[in-house]
Design a protein around this motif. Structure first.
Motif, PDB file in Angstrom:
ATOM      1  N   SER A 180       0.845  -1.187   0.000  1.00  0.00           N
ATOM      2  CA  SER A 180       0.000   0.000   0.000  1.00  0.00           C
ATOM      3  C   SER A 180       0.883   1.240   0.000  1.00  0.00           C
ATOM      4  N   GLY A 203       4.034   5.974  -3.258  1.00  0.00           N
ATOM      5  CA  GLY A 203       2.905   5.316  -3.902  1.00  0.00           C
ATOM      6  C   GLY A 203       2.909   3.810  -3.725  1.00  0.00           C
ATOM      7  N   LYS A 246       2.447  -0.350  -4.831  1.00  0.00           N
ATOM      8  CA  LYS A 246       2.967  -1.211  -5.890  1.00  0.00           C
ATOM      9  C   LYS A 246       2.138  -2.488  -5.942  1.00  0.00           C
ATOM     10  N   MET A 265       1.198  -1.923 -11.300  1.00  0.00           N
ATOM     11  CA  MET A 265       0.979  -0.533 -10.910  1.00  0.00           C
ATOM     12  C   MET A 265       2.114  -0.088  -9.992  1.00  0.00           C
ATOM     13  N   SER A 266       2.593   1.129 -10.208  1.00  0.00           N
ATOM     14  CA  SER A 266       3.650   1.689  -9.366  1.00  0.00           C
ATOM     15  C   SER A 266       3.858   3.156  -9.733  1.00  0.00           C
ATOM     16  N   SER A 267       4.587   3.864  -8.886  1.00  0.00           N
ATOM     17  CA  SER A 267       4.915   5.261  -9.179  1.00  0.00           C
ATOM     18  C   SER A 267       5.808   5.351 -10.403  1.00  0.00           C
ATOM     19  N   ASN A 269       1.126   5.167 -12.900  1.00  0.00           N
ATOM     20  CA  ASN A 269      -0.294   4.838 -13.027  1.00  0.00           C
ATOM     21  C   ASN A 269      -0.963   4.620 -11.661  1.00  0.00           C
ATOM     22  N   VAL A 270      -0.403   5.258 -10.614  1.00  0.00           N
ATOM     23  CA  VAL A 270      -1.019   5.192  -9.284  1.00  0.00           C
ATOM     24  C   VAL A 270      -1.431   6.596  -8.859  1.00  0.00           C
ATOM     25  N   ASN A 279      -6.141   2.084  -5.739  1.00  0.00           N
ATOM     26  CA  ASN A 279      -5.440   1.686  -6.954  1.00  0.00           C
ATOM     27  C   ASN A 279      -5.830   0.248  -7.258  1.00  0.00           C
ATOM     28  N   ALA A 333      -6.511   4.259 -11.031  1.00  0.00           N
ATOM     29  CA  ALA A 333      -6.539   4.831  -9.682  1.00  0.00           C
ATOM     30  C   ALA A 333      -7.791   5.698  -9.548  1.00  0.00           C
ATOM     31  N   TYR A 341      -3.852   4.332  -1.056  1.00  0.00           N
ATOM     32  CA  TYR A 341      -2.813   5.362  -1.028  1.00  0.00           C
ATOM     33  C   TYR A 341      -3.441   6.623  -0.467  1.00  0.00           C
TER      34      TYR A 341
END
Length: 222
Positions: free
Chosen positions: A68, A75, A77, A86-88, A92-93, A98, A114, A143
């Motif tokens: 989380s 952010g 993952k 998904m990741s910073s 795409n977060v 998310n 998100a 997040y």
């Protein structure tokens, strides 16, 4: 005096022989020296499997790891089968929930989005999770704030996907969850920490959550 030369040669041969025997014993025999030396000076590496799991998943299972967000700084993952969904880094977060939708049979990513649960429109989230197909896997990582915009229908839909905690999710809680459309029981893959000033790790936020495991692939319908 004439024997001095031959004696020196014999002594040299004996010394070289003893040295060779000693080296052979210490390094484990012919050809074993270099690996032994490398092992001595190299720190052993812990083998990692898909998504960094310490053990491989059984056949017909999908390896996953998710984290989380930490406060409103780092952010979340979501990794599945060694692929970052998904990741910073993938950009795409975002604040809120998310969510990655995955084909439960093939393990392929269907869609990842998100949803801002502080200032966004909850109807966008409802339109995303209402029409899910049977067997779709749903990965969710919070997040910052995952719950301010949640309404009764949203909580009900997540509960139907297998969540135990969606009904009590609140402002700035930390939450990670893996559910599926059409499940009969509650998901074993869920963690939740309440936002509490008495236990928060960060000022105003609880600790980030990490969860990993192996998810059985869904069976083909029909």
């Amino acid at each position: 005096m004439r024997l001095a030369g031959p004696l020196r040669i014999v002594a040299l041969i004996i010394t070289m022989g003893l040295s060779w025997i000693l080296v052979t014993i210490l390094l484990g025999g012919p050809g074993g020296g270099l690996p032994r030396i490398q092992q001595f000076f190299t720190k052993p590496r812990t083998r990692k499997y898909k998504c960094g799991l310490p053990q491989p998943c059984p056949e017909e299972h999908l390896a996953f790891r998710m984290v989380s967000g930490a406060a409103n700084v780092i952010g979340p993952k979501i990794c599945l089968e060694d692929k970052m969904l998904m990741s910073s880094v993938k950009d795409n977060v975002g604040r809120g929930l998310n969510i990655a939708l995955v084909n439960g049979v093939s393990g392929e990513l269907l869609e990842a989005r998100a949803f801002d649960m502080w200032a966004g429109d909850v109807n966008d989230l409802l339109k995303f999770i209402r029409p899910l197909h049977e067997g779709t896997l749903v990965f969710v990582a919070s997040y910052d704030d995952p719950a301010t915009k949640m309404n009764e229908e949203t909580r009900k839909l997540f509960s139907e996907l297998g969540s135990r905690n969606a009904k009590e999710l609140a402002f700035r809680d930390s939450w990670v969850f893996v559910g599926a459309k059409g499940v009969q029981n509650k998901s074993p893959f869920e963690q939740h920490v309440k936002n509490s000033k008495h236990t928060n790790k960060y000022e105003g936020w609880p600790e980030a959550l990490e969860m990993e495991g192996c998810i059985p692939r869904r069976s083909m319908v029909g």
